[in-house]
Scaffold this motif. Structure first.
Motif, PDB file in Angstrom:
ATOM      1  N   ALA A 203      45.279  36.333  55.234  1.00 41.17           N
ATOM      2  CA  ALA A 203      45.676  34.931  55.101  1.00 41.17           C
ATOM      3  C   ALA A 203      44.866  34.091  56.084  1.00 41.17           C
ATOM      4  CB  ALA A 203      47.172  34.780  55.358  1.00 41.17           C
ATOM      5  N   ALA A 204      43.542  34.081  55.879  1.00 42.74           N
ATOM      6  CA  ALA A 204      42.640  33.336  56.757  1.00 42.74           C
ATOM      7  C   ALA A 204      41.623  32.579  55.908  1.00 42.74           C
ATOM      8  CB  ALA A 204      41.920  34.283  57.717  1.00 42.74           C
ATOM      9  N   ASN A 205      41.387  31.316  56.248  1.00 44.12           N
ATOM     10  CA  ASN A 205      40.469  30.485  55.472  1.00 44.12           C
ATOM     11  C   ASN A 205      39.041  31.007  55.480  1.00 44.12           C
ATOM     12  OD1 ASN A 205      42.026  28.348  54.320  1.00 44.12           O
ATOM     13  ND2 ASN A 205      42.333  27.515  56.380  1.00 44.12           N
ATOM     14  N   ASN A 206      38.680  31.777  56.530  1.00 43.69           N
ATOM     15  CA  ASN A 206      37.312  32.281  56.600  1.00 43.69           C
ATOM     16  C   ASN A 206      37.138  33.638  55.937  1.00 43.69           C
ATOM     17  OD1 ASN A 206      38.676  33.831  58.429  1.00 43.69           O
ATOM     18  ND2 ASN A 206      37.257  33.502  60.149  1.00 43.69           N
ATOM     19  N   ASP A 207      38.198  34.180  55.331  1.00 45.84           N
ATOM     20  CA  ASP A 207      38.107  35.421  54.561  1.00 45.84           C
ATOM     21  C   ASP A 207      37.824  35.021  53.115  1.00 45.84           C
ATOM     22  OD1 ASP A 207      38.199  37.927  53.509  1.00 45.84           O
ATOM     23  OD2 ASP A 207      40.250  38.381  54.162  1.00 45.84           O
ATOM     24  N   VAL A 208      36.554  34.856  52.764  1.00 45.17           N
ATOM     25  CA  VAL A 208      36.189  34.205  51.501  1.00 45.17           C
ATOM     26  C   VAL A 208      35.421  35.111  50.546  1.00 45.17           C
ATOM     27  CG1 VAL A 208      36.163  31.901  52.530  1.00 45.17           C
ATOM     28  CG2 VAL A 208      34.071  33.277  52.536  1.00 45.17           C
ATOM     29  N   GLY A 209      35.201  36.379  50.892  1.00 48.93           N
ATOM     30  CA  GLY A 209      34.468  37.277  50.021  1.00 48.93           C
ATOM     31  C   GLY A 209      35.383  38.138  49.178  1.00 48.93           C
ATOM     32  N   ILE A 210      35.107  38.209  47.880  1.00 50.92           N
ATOM     33  CA  ILE A 210      35.894  39.026  46.954  1.00 50.92           C
ATOM     34  C   ILE A 210      34.957  39.991  46.244  1.00 50.92           C
ATOM     35  CG2 ILE A 210      37.304  39.023  44.871  1.00 50.92           C
ATOM     36  CD1 ILE A 210      38.214  36.230  45.612  1.00 50.92           C
ATOM     37  N   GLY A 211      35.322  41.258  46.235  1.00 49.71           N
ATOM     38  CA  GLY A 211      34.562  42.251  45.495  1.00 49.71           C
ATOM     39  C   GLY A 211      35.122  42.382  44.092  1.00 49.71           C
ATOM     40  N   ALA A 212      34.382  41.863  43.100  1.00 49.64           N
ATOM     41  CA  ALA A 212      34.819  41.932  41.705  1.00 49.64           C
ATOM     42  C   ALA A 212      34.131  43.101  41.016  1.00 49.64           C
ATOM     43  CB  ALA A 212      34.483  40.632  40.984  1.00 49.64           C
ATOM     44  N   ALA A 213      34.740  43.611  39.958  1.00 55.01           N
ATOM     45  CA  ALA A 213      34.130  44.705  39.210  1.00 55.01           C
ATOM     46  C   ALA A 213      32.849  44.246  38.514  1.00 55.01           C
ATOM     47  CB  ALA A 213      35.123  45.243  38.184  1.00 55.01           C
ATOM     48  N   ASN A 214      32.818  42.985  38.068  1.00 59.99           N
ATOM     49  CA  ASN A 214      31.655  42.446  37.374  1.00 59.99           C
ATOM     50  C   ASN A 214      31.537  40.955  37.698  1.00 59.99           C
ATOM     51  OD1 ASN A 214      29.584  41.745  35.678  1.00 59.99           O
ATOM     52  ND2 ASN A 214      30.736  42.042  33.788  1.00 59.99           N
ATOM     53  N   GLY A 215      30.644  40.621  38.607  1.00 55.48           N
ATOM     54  CA  GLY A 215      30.501  39.231  39.012  1.00 55.48           C
ATOM     55  C   GLY A 215      30.030  38.314  37.901  1.00 55.48           C
ATOM     56  N   SER A 216      29.295  38.856  36.912  1.00 58.79           N
ATOM     57  CA  SER A 216      28.781  38.023  35.825  1.00 58.79           C
ATOM     58  C   SER A 216      29.876  37.547  34.884  1.00 58.79           C
ATOM     59  CB  SER A 216      27.722  38.790  35.030  1.00 58.79           C
ATOM     60  OG  SER A 216      28.279  39.921  34.381  1.00 58.79           O
ATOM     61  N   ALA A 217      31.094  38.063  35.049  1.00 60.50           N
ATOM     62  CA  ALA A 217      32.209  37.623  34.208  1.00 60.50           C
ATOM     63  C   ALA A 217      32.813  36.317  34.690  1.00 60.50           C
ATOM     64  CB  ALA A 217      33.291  38.706  34.175  1.00 60.50           C
ATOM     65  N   ALA A 219      32.100  32.284  36.847  1.00 69.35           N
ATOM     66  CA  ALA A 219      31.135  31.197  36.990  1.00 69.35           C
ATOM     67  C   ALA A 219      31.415  30.422  38.267  1.00 69.35           C
ATOM     68  CB  ALA A 219      31.204  30.260  35.790  1.00 69.35           C
ATOM     69  N   VAL A 220      30.359  29.940  38.897  1.00 69.73           N
ATOM     70  CA  VAL A 220      30.523  29.041  40.034  1.00 69.73           C
ATOM     71  C   VAL A 220      31.247  27.786  39.552  1.00 69.73           C
ATOM     72  CG1 VAL A 220      29.318  27.599  41.714  1.00 69.73           C
ATOM     73  CG2 VAL A 220      28.489  29.912  41.237  1.00 69.73           C
ATOM     74  N   GLY A 221      32.249  27.358  40.303  1.00 67.93           N
ATOM     75  CA  GLY A 221      33.056  26.215  39.904  1.00 67.93           C
ATOM     76  C   GLY A 221      34.329  26.581  39.167  1.00 67.93           C
ATOM     77  N   GLU A 222      34.491  27.863  38.837  1.00 65.46           N
ATOM     78  CA  GLU A 222      35.699  28.321  38.145  1.00 65.46           C
ATOM     79  C   GLU A 222      36.814  28.547  39.161  1.00 65.46           C
ATOM     80  OE1 GLU A 222      36.817  31.355  34.533  1.00 65.46           O
ATOM     81  OE2 GLU A 222      35.159  31.899  35.871  1.00 65.46           O
ATOM     82  N   ILE A 233      35.625  29.348  43.072  1.00 61.94           N
ATOM     83  CA  ILE A 233      34.405  30.121  43.260  1.00 61.94           C
ATOM     84  C   ILE A 233      33.265  29.169  43.619  1.00 61.94           C
ATOM     85  CG2 ILE A 233      32.750  31.690  42.199  1.00 61.94           C
ATOM     86  CD1 ILE A 233      34.954  32.643  40.344  1.00 61.94           C
ATOM     87  N   THR A 234      32.700  29.346  44.790  1.00 64.41           N
ATOM     88  CA  THR A 234      31.610  28.482  45.255  1.00 64.41           C
ATOM     89  C   THR A 234      30.246  29.149  45.170  1.00 64.41           C
ATOM     90  OG1 THR A 234      31.949  29.203  47.545  1.00 64.41           O
ATOM     91  CG2 THR A 234      33.154  27.242  46.817  1.00 64.41           C
ATOM     92  N   ASP A 235      30.217  30.484  45.057  1.00 58.39           N
ATOM     93  CA  ASP A 235      28.945  31.192  44.949  1.00 58.39           C
ATOM     94  C   ASP A 235      29.204  32.595  44.412  1.00 58.39           C
ATOM     95  OD1 ASP A 235      26.259  31.609  45.063  1.00 58.39           O
ATOM     96  OD2 ASP A 235      26.100  31.681  47.246  1.00 58.39           O
ATOM     97  N   ARG A 245      39.452  29.015  49.743  1.00 61.63           N
ATOM     98  CA  ARG A 245      40.833  29.500  49.699  1.00 61.63           C
ATOM     99  C   ARG A 245      41.825  28.344  49.560  1.00 61.63           C
ATOM    100  NH1 ARG A 245      41.584  34.544  52.071  1.00 61.63           N
ATOM    101  NH2 ARG A 245      43.691  34.322  51.225  1.00 61.63           N
ATOM    102  N   ALA A 246      43.051  28.703  49.132  1.00 57.32           N
ATOM    103  CA  ALA A 246      44.182  27.768  49.031  1.00 57.32           C
ATOM    104  C   ALA A 246      43.792  26.516  48.256  1.00 57.32           C
ATOM    105  CB  ALA A 246      44.695  27.406  50.422  1.00 57.32           C
TER     106      ALA A 246
END
Length: 352
Positions: A203-217, A219-222, A233-235, A245-246
């Motif tokens: 629960a921290a604003n700087n914890d912003v990385g998510i490991g997805a199974a398929n990043g191409s699924a 979009a930035v801005g979603e 999603i910013t990148d 976050r939040a």
């Protein structure tokens, strides 16, 4: 809603960072409806395609050009059929033209090919002698917006599910086309994307990385949802999503491995703008109808001005002390002038 807007609710909320509440949604929707109407009033035309059949009077016998049908506000994108009285005029017997002779919509007149025997006025009266069936409007610009994630089996179904990152560009107010049917988006709900987070989040604003199974699924801005927290999603780098976050008024929280949701279930108005509701197969392409860029921008600007002024009782100011000034949206004049110059249908009175 029977006609689309030229911008979406999500675009306005993104500009203002408005939280997801029924109250704000209702206010934004009213502002967008007013802004769309204002754009149409300024330009004297609509910027979405309408499938229709329209009857028109035969050009007056006393006219100098009886082979020309001037369409006025009935601008054409394409023609399906053209008849005079009960006689069908073949596609090779007429030309679609516009005043500047560009070979693209909107077409403002239909001219008979003088090298043929085609003619207008074959019925007993000139009144509504000509019948035109086709796609009316300014033009039909479309952008791919994903595919159907499930079959739409019933013509009466009012929800569809859209797969693919391109669906992030869809919003409430968008006009879609699937096969030959057009639909207007009136609501969005979360859909399980079939992927889980590969790691936990604190629960921290700087914890912003998510490991997805398929990043191409994605979009930035979603905007995605994990548990009850929304994230923007910013990148995207490979299968790693970088998020804000939040987002959208949700609460920052810690998460363990769980599903990723995205707002890809759409509530729609079926058979919109003269089309017929029909069944559609899983995987059918979904396309979005796009107004011209400056028209979309003016709609956003008009809606934002309405919302900001309304919050202040239409007494909004900027600055303080000697620098305080009225903030009335007067800067819109240049944008309005530019849109009218580039996309406005010039009103004129035809002389006899």
């Amino acid at each position: 809603m029977t006609t689309p807007w030229y911008a979406t609710r999500e675009e306005i909320k993104f500009e203002l960072d408005v939280k997801e509440t029924a109250r704000s949604n209702s206010r934004i929707d009213r502002a967008l409806a007013d802004a769309t109407e204002a754009v149409e009033g300024l330009t004297h035309r609509v910027f979405y395609p309408v499938q229709d059949t329209r009857k028109m009077d035969w050009p007056p016998r006393t006219g100098a050009t009886p082979w020309i049908l001037r369409l006025d506000a009935n601008e054409l994108i394409s023609v399906t059929s053209l008849t005079s009285g009960s006689v069908t005029i073949a596609p090779g017997d007429y030309l679609l033209r516009r005043a500047d002779d560009k070979a693209e919509p909107p077409y403002t007149r239909i001219e008979l090919n003088l090298g043929t025997n085609a003619s207008f006025g074959v019925s007993s009266t000139y009144q509504q002698d000509i019948t035109v069936t086709g796609l009316f409007g300014y033009r039909n610009d479309e952008t791919a917006a994903g595919t159907l994630a499930a079959q739409v089996a019933s013509a009466g179904a009012t929800t569809i599910t859209v797969d693919g990152p391109a669906s992030a560009a869809l919003g409430i107010g968008s006009l879609l086309r699937i096969d030959n049917e057009r639909m207007i988006v009136t609501g969005r709900a979360q859909l399980d994307t079939g992927q889980g987070f590969g790691d936990s989040m604190t629960a921290a604003n700087n914890d912003v990385g998510i490991g997805a199974a398929n990043g191409s699924a994605y979009a930035v801005g979603e905007v995605i949802l994990r548990d009850s927290e929304r994230m923007l999603i910013t990148d995207i780098a490979g299968n790693t999503l970088t998020v804000a976050r939040a987002w959208d008024g949700s609460v920052l929280a810690a998460h363990t491995d769980s599903a990723i949701y995205a707002p890809r279930t759409l509530t729609v108005v079926r058979g919109a703008l003269g089309t017929t509701a029909a069944a559609h197969s899983n995987g059918a392409p979904v396309v979005r109808c796009d107004p011209p860029g400056s028209v979309r921008q003016l709609c956003i600007a008009e809606a934002l001005t309405d919302l900001l002024q309304g919050r202040s009782g239409y007494a909004r100011t900027a600055g303080a002390g000697d620098n305080e000034r009225e903030a009335s949206g007067r800067g819109l004049k240049d944008l309005r002038d530019r849109v009218y110059t580039s996309h406005g249908r010039k009103a004129r009175v035809r002389s006899v």
